[in-house]
Design an enzyme around this catalytic site. Structure first.
Site, PDB file in Angstrom:
ATOM      1  CG  MET B   1      -1.730  -1.254   1.262  1.00 18.69           C
ATOM      2  SD  MET B   1      -3.019  -1.091  -0.079  1.00 18.69           S
ATOM      3  CE  MET B   1      -4.189  -0.147   0.533  1.00 18.69           C
ATOM      4  CB  CYS B   2       0.987   4.004  -1.813  1.00 19.89           C
ATOM      5  SG  CYS B   2       1.377   2.726  -3.023  1.00 19.89           S
ATOM      6  CD  GLU B   3       0.628   6.798   5.158  1.00 18.00           C
ATOM      7  OE1 GLU B   3       0.271   7.986   5.140  1.00 18.00           O
ATOM      8  OE2 GLU B   3       0.873   6.174   5.787  1.00 18.00           O
ATOM      9  CB  ILE B  78       5.267   8.040   0.216  1.00 20.09           C
ATOM     10  CG1 ILE B  78       4.278   7.954   1.151  1.00 20.09           C
ATOM     11  CG2 ILE B  78       5.885   9.472   0.154  1.00 20.09           C
ATOM     12  CD1 ILE B  78       4.908   8.109   2.499  1.00 20.09           C
TER      13      ILE B  78
END
Lengths: 256, 256
Positions: B1-3, B78
């Site tokens: 997962m990412c932000e 990110i």
């Protein structure tokens, strides 16, 4: 008018030295103070920096000048606005995706009448004749080839034809890349130098800076730098002829 | 997962404070160490920074964190790679031109089956499902509207429909912009805060840094920040509901 800088290398190479010379022309040793931009290819990906400020005063340009970003293909441009106001959206190199590749385009000159050319699928965001010319180039390539042709000589010949047409519309010195090749077209002013073993020292024209390439290279490195005018004072740069088209890959000239 | 991190503001505003919080999650307080990217819109133009390095160690991220680039719309991402290797070409936000505007796209999640969707006119350069999803979104928009529709509610409703379809393919939190609006879609996790007068102080969760917004703002400023998870510890962030779609302009929510 503007100034161009391009690089094609067979090993990831930074452009700090040449870019240091170029940025001086962006407000100090030259009048090209209406923004600058640079694209670094790393494989199929690319990084692009754009800044509407004079390159000589730009914080971002200082980063690019001092932080070695290694790349096989680089295109840079410093701008002296003549068509299209000073604005981030008018800053070269322009970028578009075609056939799953990032194409970039930097132009020095004017393209009279280009805005009458019909576009399809690619449209300018800004107001320069240059970006219109780039969108026209890609529109024509996409019209001709639905997919990227496997025969790359065919592709290069088509690009030569289209860039020659741009050249016929006024002054048009061009650097174009598709992440694999660096294409160069000379209408009036473009020079290049190919550096390879044995490497030597070079001294910038626009700044009190020299470099000993022997400390930064390997024996098999081949690095070609193209520019509007020579950047170093003690090396022999070769001028392209008006109407000359070149295809560079990994530092070497590709025959087409 | 990412932000994800997004900003919509009615005055050009920098993101240094929020970005400082975000980059800590890129290898220090969070595992999102597989690259980062950020786009800053300035009018119709945009600047994009991409780096495949962890944001917490990135020289470029340090520049973005400390050099105030003022913008009305910002999207940052990110990455924690799950589909597509760590590579510059796979780094969000992705960018394409449609109808003479730069569209950008950042995604947190996975899109199962997206690569079976047929694309037209927009093709991925890299290998992520996210970029394929973006190309599909633009392919669909261009198929539906030959030019940008004057009725922007119609456009927003179409975007909502298409992002909802992406949301049905798995986890899909999204930030998208066309240089005029910031579109947000929440599948599982997205929060926002709108800051306006009277401004107060805020304290980051991920770094020992606080800011007094009263020193940096005017009385009419409206600044909305969106993120995967709250970035500050002393402010009330609002969660979007699963399936919720928002359109932001100049810091305010647009009714559609």
């Amino acid at each position: 008018m503007c100034e161009l800088l391009g690089m094609s290398a067979n090993v990831p190479t930074d452009i700090c030295f040449s870019f240091t010379g170029l940025v001086q022309r962006g407000g100090k040793t030259g009048p090209h103070k209406d923004g600058w931009g640079i694209v670094f290819y790393e494989g199929k990906g690319c990084r692009i920096f754009h800044d509407p400020k004079p390159s000589v005063d730009s914080h971002l340009a200082e980063l690019v000048r001092t932080y070695p970003i290694k790349s096989n293909i680089i295109i840079s441009h410093i701008r002296k606005a003549n068509r299209g106001k000073v604005d981030l959206m008018n800053t070269h190199p322009f970028v578009r995706e075609l056939w799953g590749q990032y194409w970039t385009f930097a132009h020095n000159g004017q393209l009279k009448g280009i805005k009458k050319e019909v576009l399809k699928d690619f449209f300018p965001v800004g107001t320069t004749d240059s970006e219109h010319g780039f969108c026209w180039l890609l529109s024509q390539l996409k019209k001709k080839f639905k997919e990227r042709p496997k025969n790359e000589t065919l592709l290069a010949k088509e690009i030569r034809k289209l860039l020659s047409k741009l050249g016929s519309m006024g002054v048009s010195n061009l650097l174009v890349s598709d992440s694999k090749y660096l294409y160069a077209y000379c209408s009036t002013k473009l020079v290049y130098i190919t550096r390879h073993s044995p490497f030597g020292e070079a001294q910038l024209i626009d700044a009190d800076l020299s470099i000993d390439f022997r400390k930064h290279t390997g024996p098999k490195d081949v690095v070609t730098v193209l520019a509007t005018a020579p950047l170093t004072q003690n090396e022999a740069w070769t001028s392209l002829q008006p109407g000359e088209f070149q295809v560079w890959r990994e530092g070497n000239l590709v025959k087409i």
